[in-house]
Each structure stands twice: as C-alpha cells, then as structure tokens.
Scaffold this active site. Structure first.
Site, short mmCIF file in Angstrom:
data_model
loop_
_atom_site.label_atom_id
_atom_site.label_comp_id
_atom_site.label_asym_id
_atom_site.label_seq_id
_atom_site.Cartn_x
_atom_site.Cartn_y
_atom_site.Cartn_z
CG ASN A 59 -0.60 -0.22 2.50
OD1 ASN A 59 -0.16 -1.31 2.88
ND2 ASN A 59 -0.68 0.82 3.32
CG ASP A 60 -0.29 4.17 2.75
OD1 ASP A 60 -1.14 3.43 2.23
OD2 ASP A 60 -0.51 4.84 3.77
N PRO A 61 2.97 4.49 -0.62
CG PRO A 61 2.91 6.21 -2.21
CD PRO A 61 2.03 5.19 -1.52
#
Length: 586
Positions: A59-61
C-alpha cells in the site's frame, strides 16, 4: 527473492550506463488471511511497467527521495501474504524511476515504540557539509492503537543504497498530548525549514468529525514542540491521513522549504471516510504557521483531487536532479479479498507524476515523468481522421494491453453541447458519468478511447469526454469519464464469496479548460489491469483498475470512438507499445 549484493550493485551500475474494491484508507483486517503465503502467483492482470512486487500486498508509498545519485522508494508491504497485515517498510532503489532493485526492508516492528506496527511517514534530507536523510514514521505502541512518531537514520550514510536503517533509543520523538486523539495521529510529512531556522512537520488527525493537521517545530529535528494551533483544519471531513504540504510554482518543482512572492502552497489530505484525496492551493504564513486556502477553493469532500479514480495515500518529493516535484500514488485492487489471496498479490504504485501549478493558479497540472517514455516501442500515428456519429476506428500496430496513447480531438462547433441540467450536482461527476455512459448518445460527445477492449466489445474500459452547456454566462463544462463497469465478463459471484463485490465504478471529473481552440487532449497509460488517463494536458486525471476476461495480452484491442451527433476529428494520435523495464526485481 533478493539478489546477492554484488549482482545488485552490478545491475545498478548497468542502469547508470543505459539510463535506459474502493481504495482502502483504513484497512480491513483479515487476521485469518494476512499470513496465507502466495504459492502460485497469478500472472494474468499483473502490470508490466508499473511498480509492483512479485507477490503479496503493498500500500502507501513512503519516504520517496533522491540521495547521492539514487532514487529511493519505501512502501508499506506484507512479506507474508496478499492482504493488509504484517506491515514493514520495504525499500527499492533506482537510477531512473523506471528500473528498480529491491534491497532489504528498512523498518519493521522491533521496539516498544513500534511493536504493533510501522505505519506511513516521510523522508527529509538534512542539509550540511554532508547532507543526511532521516525518516519520520508512525509507530503503534499498544493494542489500543496508540500512535507515536518515530525516526530512523541510515546505519551508513555513505552506502549509496542505504540498505540498513537504525531506530535510535530516544524514540519516540512525538507523543500526542491530552488535546490530541492518540488513536488518529499519524503520517508525519517531510520537514520544511522556516525563516526562523526551525524545522516544521505536520501530522494528520481528527477532533470528533473535524479533520486536523497538527504542526510541530524543532531546532534540531529531534526535540519537537507542538504549535498552539494546527497548520490547518476543516469541519465535517473526518480523519485526515497522509497529509502533504509543499510549495508550487508555474515554472516547475520547488524544494519543500522554498517560500517567496511567486510561490503558492498545496495542502493535501487522504480522507479516511471517502477513501479519496483532496487538495487546496493557498498561502502559507510562516510567521503564524497557518495555511489558508485561496478564495474560491472548496476545502472538503467536493474539492479538487489529484486523481478522480483509484488513487490514495500519495506522497510527493522534490527531485533536485531535474528540479521537479514528483508524486507517487498507490492504487489498490478493485476485486475482492478472496481474489487477492487467490492470485497472490494486491496493489501497485502508479507511474510517478510531475506536479506544477497551472497558470491560472487555481489547480495543479500532473504529467507522467518523462522517463516512462524510454519504454515506448513501435510508434503508430494517425492524423486528420473524422469520426462521425457512431463511428470507431481501431488503433493497430501496437500491443493494446501495454500502451501509451496520446490523442488530440477537435470539433468545429460547440452548438450541440447538451444543456447542463441545474438539478445535476456539478461536483458529482461520477453519478453523471454513470447516468450518461459511453453508449448514451449526446451532442458533443461521448468521444474518446475504448481501452482493453475485446474483439466484439463484450468488454472494454472507455475513457471519454462529454461536453455540456451551462445556463449561465454561455459557459461550457467538460466531463472526463473512465468507466470500469463494462471492463470484464468475470463472474461477480466468484468475487462475492467473501461478502464484497468487485468495485467497478464509472469514475469521472470535470475539466477546467478553455475551449476557444475547440480541442481536447487525452493521454492514457494502459497496463493490463490499470488505465491512467490524463485529460487536457493533466488538468484532470483518472485511474481505473480493471480485470478483463477476454481482452488480455494479445487479445486486447484499442479503439478511438465517437457516439455524439457532432462529428469529431482526430487531429493527431500517437500510440506506442510499452516494454517492460530492464530490471524490476521486487
């Protein structure tokens, strides 16, 4: 699997020579599935040139940066399965933002201050005789989801790949006081240096239903003091995740600490309740540490978005190599959790985008980084082709499942634009697009591209414009749509076994564009299960995740079409097959 260090170094050196469901904000917890190993990884629908691990969930960078000649990307990753859980900060490095090599995870739960989780954060390059990077991230300290802000530093700052990171014993650096909701207190931003010599960061949170971004100051980046008031807050928006705060200009990217008379600031949040991202443009007052959106900016759920589709938890950074600000964004899968487990992977990072301020000062303009053009092969060109009502033309000579398509449409008159019914909500283009899809005949539009289409159009993902005439001031409204509802023949019952249907909406956003020249441009990056579309040079962007059943690999087709009564001309169309990067060991 990880490559031996010597081979990794050789490949990085080679790159130097060649240079060659609804988005999940707060994640559903499937404790029984988060450690199910991916044994047989399904290759169908895997992307070819987007950043994606060989298996498992991402998920999140996190913490993207350029340091000592190397681009670094960290990201939330589950090394044990294809659903959210067991999260570590995975780490990859690149010379060109296209070819990536995996190195060992930078951060993973190991200390009392992050025992229950290492969540998102940012990287800041501290200036000095020898600049050094520092990571700020959110740690979870107990089963009550109490969140604190920690830091990590490279064990060896001279290592170009920064393979090992240390979490010093003086963590955590920032702990919520009694006025802060400690279970919604996360995702610290990149630091910026104020004119008083103090560093600032901001952290997302909420007070009841008010979104809040708290401000903290520090002289040494270690000892932090909470400001008397937030940097910004907005009533009725719910929890703020992944805030981002940075300066912008018309001319190009700016370092995060830049201020000046021709500089505006952008404040972006990921809204937990809507699972979309919103931004405003405004003025930052460093002496008061307050951000105020410009007059006319909508500061809430109906506001501007980076992307009107499947896009969340984005993070930007300043690239000093090319003086640009680059945006990374995560696209979750749109199928079910059961399908993710079955295929053994979930999530991609979208193609990095440059961000600049539109000359109007009223919005941002995004565009794929120029490096992605190095993957282009087998160019096809079309010029001055007319599309009358109901006509379509196939674009052949390229691999339609992996393509970059850039087209300019023109039209002779705006007279046939449909009247815009004042009962329609201008800010809910998605409902309007679902009501007036690509097959619903209009006056001026719908016209655009049919991407990932099967031979007989049993399935396809149309990306198209539709123009309306407003009742006031003879103004025209342009709607850009990306409709995933027709994208697959996949049996929905298969996707519903875990209680959730596949999410295939008709995404849409209005395009603020001058139509004096009677032209509209559209660029779409197509990559097996994702279509990223940039309308009017990047003023409006939409990402769709799709899973065609028939239109896969060599069976995918691409068309330009017009279903409006006004004839539309393809002024120019350039299309390329997109090759895989030379190296993408993830």
């Amino acid at each position: 699997m990880d490559l031996p260090l010597t081979l990794l170094c050789c490949l990085i050196t080679l790159l130097l020579v060649n240079n060659g469901g609804i988005v999940q904000g707060s994640h559903d917890v499937f404790a029984q599935l988060r450690s199910v190993p991916a044994v047989d990884v399904t290759q169908v629908h895997r992307t070819a040139y987007h950043f994606q691990p060989t298996k498992n969930w991402i998920n999140d960078p996190n913490g993207p940066m350029y340091y000592n000649g190397i681009y670094h990307l960290f990201y939330q990753y589950n090394p044990k399965g294809a659903v959210w859980g067991n999260i570590v900060w995975a780490h990859s490095v690149s010379k060109d933002l296209i070819n990536w090599a995996k190195v060992e995870p930078a951060i993973y739960p190991s200390q009392p201050f992050d025992k229950y989780g290492c969540w998102s954060g940012s990287a800041t390059i501290l200036p000095g005789k020898t600049p050094k990077p520092i990571i700020l991230y959110t740690g979870i300290v107990d089963e009550n989801n109490t969140q604190v802000q920690n830091y990590a530093v490279p064990a060896d700052p001279t290592d170009p790949y920064l393979r090992k990171w240390i979490k010093p014993n003086n963590n955590p650096l920032v702990v919520a006081d009694k006025s802060v909701n400690g279970s919604s207190f996360r995702d610290p931003t990149t630091g910026w240096l104020g004119p008083d010599g103090n560093w600032r960061i901001t952290i997302g949170s909420r007070r009841k239903h008010r979104g809040v971004s708290y401000l903290y100051r520090s002289r040494d980046f270690i000892h932090w003091t909470k400001g008397k008031h937030p940097l910004h807050s907005t009533a009725g928006t719910g929890n703020w995740e992944c805030p981002d705060f940075f300066p912008v200009s018309v001319s190009g990217g700016l370092d995060t600490s830049v201020m000046g008379p021709n500089v505006k600031h952008v404040f972006k949040v990921s809204l937990d309740e809507t699972r979309y991202e919103y931004y405003t443009i405004g003025k930052y007052y460093p002496e008061k540490d307050r951000y105020i959106p410009d007059k006319g900016m909508i500061d809430g759920w109906d506001g501007l978005r980076y992307d009107y589709g499947n896009f969340y938890a984005s993070k930007s950074f300043f690239d000093p190599k090319k003086n640009r600000r680059i945006l990374w964004g995560w696209a979750n899968e749109s199928d079910s959790t059961e399908m993710d487990v079955k295929k053994g992977w979930a999530g991609i990072q979208l193609i990095p985008r440059t961000i600049v301020l539109d000359p109007s000062g009223k919005q941002l303009v995004q565009w794929p980084i120029e490096e992605v053009e190095t993957l282009r092969r087998n160019e096809v060109q079309l010029r001055s082709l007319k599309l009358a009502k109901g006509e379509k033309i196939e674009i052949t000579g390229i691999t339609a499942a992996q393509a970059d398509v850039d087209v300019t449409f023109s039209f002779n008159s705006l007279d046939k634009a449909e009247p815009f019914d004042p009962r329609w909500d201008k800010y809910d283009g998605q409902k309007l697009c679902s009501r007036k899809g690509s097959t619903v005949q209009g006056g001026l539009g719908p016209f655009g591209l049919l991407t990932l289409a099967s031979h007989n159009l049993e399935e396809y993902t149309p990306v198209f414009f539709r123009l309306f005439k407003a009742q006031q001031h003879n103004k025209h409204l342009v709607l850009l749509c990306s409709d995933a509802s027709r994208s697959t023949l996949m049996d929905d019952e298969t996707n519903m076994k875990d209680g959730r249907d596949a999410y295939r909406p008709s995404f849409a956003g209005f395009v603020d564009v001058d139509l004096k020249d009677k032209k509209l441009t559209l660029r779409s990056l197509i990559d097996n299960s994702v279509v990223e579309s940039f309308g009017a040079g990047g003023k409006t962007v939409i990402t769709s995740r799709v899973y065609p059943t028939l239109a896969v690999y060599e069976n995918a087709r691409l068309y330009a079409f017009n279903n409006g009564t006004e004839t539309v001309k393809i002024e120019s169309l350039n299309a390329w097959s997109m090759s895989k990067p030379l190296y993408m060991n993830q």
